[in-house]
Design an enzyme around this catalytic site. Structure first.
Site, PDB file in Angstrom:
ATOM      1  N   HIS A  83       0.850  -1.194   0.000  1.00  0.00           N
ATOM      2  CA  HIS A  83       0.000   0.000   0.000  1.00  0.00           C
ATOM      3  C   HIS A  83       0.887   1.246   0.000  1.00  0.00           C
ATOM      4  O   HIS A  83       2.035   1.209   0.450  1.00  0.00           O
ATOM      5  CB  HIS A  83      -0.885   0.026   1.246  1.00  0.00           C
ATOM      6  CG  HIS A  83      -1.936  -1.041   1.260  1.00  0.00           C
ATOM      7  ND1 HIS A  83      -3.117  -0.906   1.955  1.00  0.00           N
ATOM      8  CD2 HIS A  83      -1.992  -2.255   0.669  1.00  0.00           C
ATOM      9  CE1 HIS A  83      -3.847  -1.994   1.794  1.00  0.00           C
ATOM     10  NE2 HIS A  83      -3.185  -2.827   1.034  1.00  0.00           N
ATOM     11  N   LYS A  84       0.343   2.331  -0.474  1.00  0.00           N
ATOM     12  CA  LYS A  84       1.064   3.604  -0.477  1.00  0.00           C
ATOM     13  C   LYS A  84       1.343   4.041   0.958  1.00  0.00           C
ATOM     14  O   LYS A  84       0.474   4.029   1.822  1.00  0.00           O
ATOM     15  CB  LYS A  84       0.241   4.663  -1.203  1.00  0.00           C
ATOM     16  CG  LYS A  84       0.912   6.020  -1.292  1.00  0.00           C
ATOM     17  CD  LYS A  84       0.034   7.008  -2.058  1.00  0.00           C
ATOM     18  CE  LYS A  84       0.649   8.403  -2.055  1.00  0.00           C
ATOM     19  NZ  LYS A  84      -0.192   9.375  -2.795  1.00  0.00           N
TER      20      LYS A  84
END
Length: 214
Positions: A83-84
């Site tokens: 995930h970012k």
């Protein structure tokens, strides 16, 4: 005799829980060498289900060498799980669409660790977890239920969460010699002829056999 056929998914007659993996994998981003097997009494042909978050649009590969032994429940987390991290929230809003796709991460915003590469003659224990981009060297051993987050040197035993080196299987000079021998690349006839030496502990004897075969 030249050993079992690498094209037989179940080389042990009457024992279907062992499967030569390369015969059952269909994803072109998973590459498996001959004689590497997965042992699972419930679904030995389902190795591919243990390669998680492996999305084709990301393009990362899982590469497994020859003569690897992979125990039941071993899993490989690929880069699609990331995930970012740069924003205030790590929640993947964009995957749900309906207007949320406007916050799609741009190039380079998602962590990417590259391909996951397992060398030759590697033993991965029961329910071990291999994280994205890890490289495990030839002859290494991953203990059961270990979480491998970093590269593993050749002929090293690792264990724990996160996995740490437990011991080296051989001294550095012996490891160098084994890497140079690369017996896993030999023709199967030569491997079969040298099996007593390969499963034995005399590296010098295997070196002499290799020299005599040239």
């Amino acid at each position: 005799m030249h050993g079992p056929s690498p094209d037989n998914p179940h080389p042990m007659e009457g024992f279907p829980q062992v499967c030569f993996i390369r015969n059952t994998v269909r994803n072109p981003l998973i590459q498996v060498g001959e004689y590497s097997y997965y042992d699972d009494p419930e679904d030995s042909e389902g190795f591919e289900r243990n390669v998680l978050y492996h999305f084709p649009f990301i393009g990362d590969r899982l590469v497994i060498g020859r003569f690897c032994a992979i125990a039941r429940g071993a899993k490989f987390i690929m880069n699609g799980a990331n995930h970012k991290l740069a924003g205030l929230s790590t929640y993947p809003f964009q995957i749900f669409g309906n207007g949320w796709e406007t916050v799609m991460p741009g190039p380079g915003e998602l962590p990417y660790k590259g391909d996951t590469v397992i060398g030759h003659d590697v033993w991965i224990g029961y329910e071990a977890l291999i994280m994205p981009g890890v490289r495990i060297g030839n002859g290494a051993i991953v203990s059961a239920r270990s979480v491998v987050t970093a590269d593993v040197a050749p002929y090293t035993i690792v264990g724990g969460n996160p996995a740490r080196p437990i011991k080296a299987r051989f001294d550095p000079e012996q490891v160098q010699a084994l890497q140079a021998l690369a017996w896993w690349d030999w023709p199967i006839e030569r491997i079969t002829a040298c099996l007593p030496l390969i499963v034995g502990g005399d590296i010098a004897a295997l070196q002499r056999a290799a020299a005599a075969a040239r």
